[in-house]
Write an enzyme that holds these catalytic residues in place. Sequence first.
Site, PDB file in Angstrom:
ATOM      1  N   SER A 264       0.835  -1.192   0.000  1.00 30.46           N
ATOM      2  CA  SER A 264       0.000   0.000   0.000  1.00 30.46           C
ATOM      3  C   SER A 264       0.871   1.244   0.000  1.00 30.46           C
ATOM      4  O   SER A 264       2.082   1.169   0.220  1.00 30.46           O
ATOM      5  CB  SER A 264      -0.907   0.012   1.222  1.00 30.46           C
ATOM      6  OG  SER A 264      -0.151   0.392   2.347  1.00 30.46           O
ATOM      7  N   LYS A 265       0.222   2.384  -0.206  1.00 31.19           N
ATOM      8  CA  LYS A 265       1.008   3.623  -0.294  1.00 31.19           C
ATOM      9  C   LYS A 265       1.702   3.932   1.025  1.00 31.19           C
ATOM     10  O   LYS A 265       2.657   4.689   1.061  1.00 31.19           O
ATOM     11  CB  LYS A 265       0.167   4.776  -0.802  1.00 31.19           C
ATOM     12  CG  LYS A 265      -0.976   5.158   0.079  1.00 31.19           C
ATOM     13  CD  LYS A 265      -1.677   6.363  -0.516  1.00 31.19           C
ATOM     14  CE  LYS A 265      -2.767   6.796   0.416  1.00 31.19           C
ATOM     15  NZ  LYS A 265      -3.933   7.335  -0.124  1.00 31.19           N
ATOM     16  N   ARG A 266       1.253   3.312   2.093  1.00 27.51           N
ATOM     17  CA  ARG A 266       1.918   3.484   3.378  1.00 27.51           C
ATOM     18  C   ARG A 266       3.391   3.015   3.310  1.00 27.51           C
ATOM     19  O   ARG A 266       4.254   3.510   4.029  1.00 27.51           O
ATOM     20  CB  ARG A 266       1.155   2.694   4.445  1.00 27.51           C
ATOM     21  CG  ARG A 266       1.709   2.806   5.825  1.00 27.51           C
ATOM     22  CD  ARG A 266       0.748   2.269   6.862  1.00 27.51           C
ATOM     23  NE  ARG A 266      -0.296   3.207   7.213  1.00 27.51           N
ATOM     24  CZ  ARG A 266      -0.132   4.218   8.069  1.00 27.51           C
ATOM     25  NH1 ARG A 266       1.018   4.423   8.636  1.00 27.51           N
ATOM     26  NH2 ARG A 266      -1.114   5.034   8.349  1.00 27.51           N
TER      27      ARG A 266
END
Length: 561
Positions: A264-266
């Site tokens: 994920s963009k995390r």
Amino acid sequence: MPTSTDQPDHPVVTRFAPSPTGDLHVGGARTALFCWAYARGREGAFVLRIEDTDRKRSSAGAAREAMRDLAWLGLDWDQGPDPGGGERGEHGPYFQSERLPIYETHLERLLESDRAYHAFDTAEELDAKRAAARAQKVAYRYDRAGLEVPRADRLARAAAGEPHVIRFRTPDRPVVITDAVLGEATLPAGEVDDFIIRKADGFPTYHFAVVVDDALMGCTWVFRAQEHFNNTAKHLLLQEALGFEHPTYAHFPLIMNPDGSKMSKRDKDKAVRAEVRQRGIEAPPPDSIDPGTFTAWLADKKAQLDHDDLVRLAAALGVQLPEINVRDFRRSGYLPEVLCNFLALNGWSPGDDLEKFDNAFLARSFELGRVQKTAARFDRDKLLAFNLDAIQAMSPEVFLDRVRAHGERYHPDFLARLGDRQFELLVESSRERSKTLDELFRTNHWLLEDDERVAWPVTKPVRKAMFKGEPTGLALLAEVRTLLDGTEPFESGQLEAALGTWAAEHCEGNLGRIAQPLRIAVTGGPVSPPIFDTLEMLGRERVLRRLDRCLDSLSTTEEAG
Ligand code: GLU
């Protein structure tokens, strides 16, 4: 209710239905790839539908980008929006937000037959019931309070404009989901409650829109991510209520990071945070991001910087962000054909240990029987190795064209500052080491740097090349200056010949003794393309200017003695 694919000669129609709420994730791209391949391999059709019923989170820009990403990957669609304007196919519009009258017709049918009803529960009432369920540790299910209002009153109140949603009256029986990849599962009666099919803002929910559109667009196969598996029960029930055939479903397990976490963009935030921690940085580098934003972000482990800030900070710290979305991979210089090949292997394999193939092969060979039932682990090193192999297999001309196209899109300033010959030389001399189309733009800043700003911090390789040996590298540099000044023409081949002869006389034929000091003198560091190409790219004037400054700078350092 029959499944549409029960009939053997039924055409194959697959669809990819992204929600345009952000960039296209690689997991989504893999779904699109499998949909595309399945249709292409069976003379079927591939539909692209934009699911933008979540008005707050959707944007036209994100839809446009998703189409660009698909086109870049080589996944063309037969029906759907046409990026050039208008649309392809006869079942449009293909943006759900433009199909409200169509949904209304079908909602009306359900309301008339009493398979759906208007419900006027307030947010507070529903919240209180959810809280009560939580307190009792039971799963919340809508309790059909709306049905306590007599039907005639419901219709009158809705007609009078009182705020409401429309709920589906879910039949009280088990639902069997049959999935071509994951097998069969039965949801017991009562598991699916009377879910909302039209929201208070007048837009259909995802469940309703997806069912109507799959039917009206003739989709016979529904491929999507595993997270939608349970939703399928709702879709099957709605299809029955509306008299639609069931498509055949196949849900694909997710693509995960090697450690099993979600991609994920995390992950991008984490990469920058790790670097900041490791270097003990307490303030943002100058001209990167706002110091207040930086401090607040650093203090809160869970906070995420917004994307532009993250990109700026990463660039300032020299952190390469992990690629998550298709756009990231494109910017990082991956080849679309390699990304498709690699994505296909994340969840599917053709067998016989075959790993390298193109989209045409995938279209011929893709079948659901070989799709994995468990999550795939995304191996970035392997992707990079695939990309390197593909670049090495290219002709120099093709590589040049592709690097130029990449540069025009992502590094126009870099390109603008180089002459044609300079650029060709840079590309050709970098080809054998290039893993991506982007690498040479990232690693050759020395070429753009102002001659007056090149600096020579005395790092280990600099000390070794410049101050060790007899005579020292620095002494050799001072001597070779005259040769460089007089070599005509100042071209790679000529320089190689001249420096070869010079090395035979001055350092026992050991070209390395002069090559590395020269490289450091003209680039400021120990890594660059082959030295003769490096010199030609800079040109005589800049080489001499940098050489003089380097001699000046290093002969006055303590090390010189
Ligand atoms: N719009 C949904 C999503 O992006 C698609 C679900 C489906 O394919 O039915 O997750």
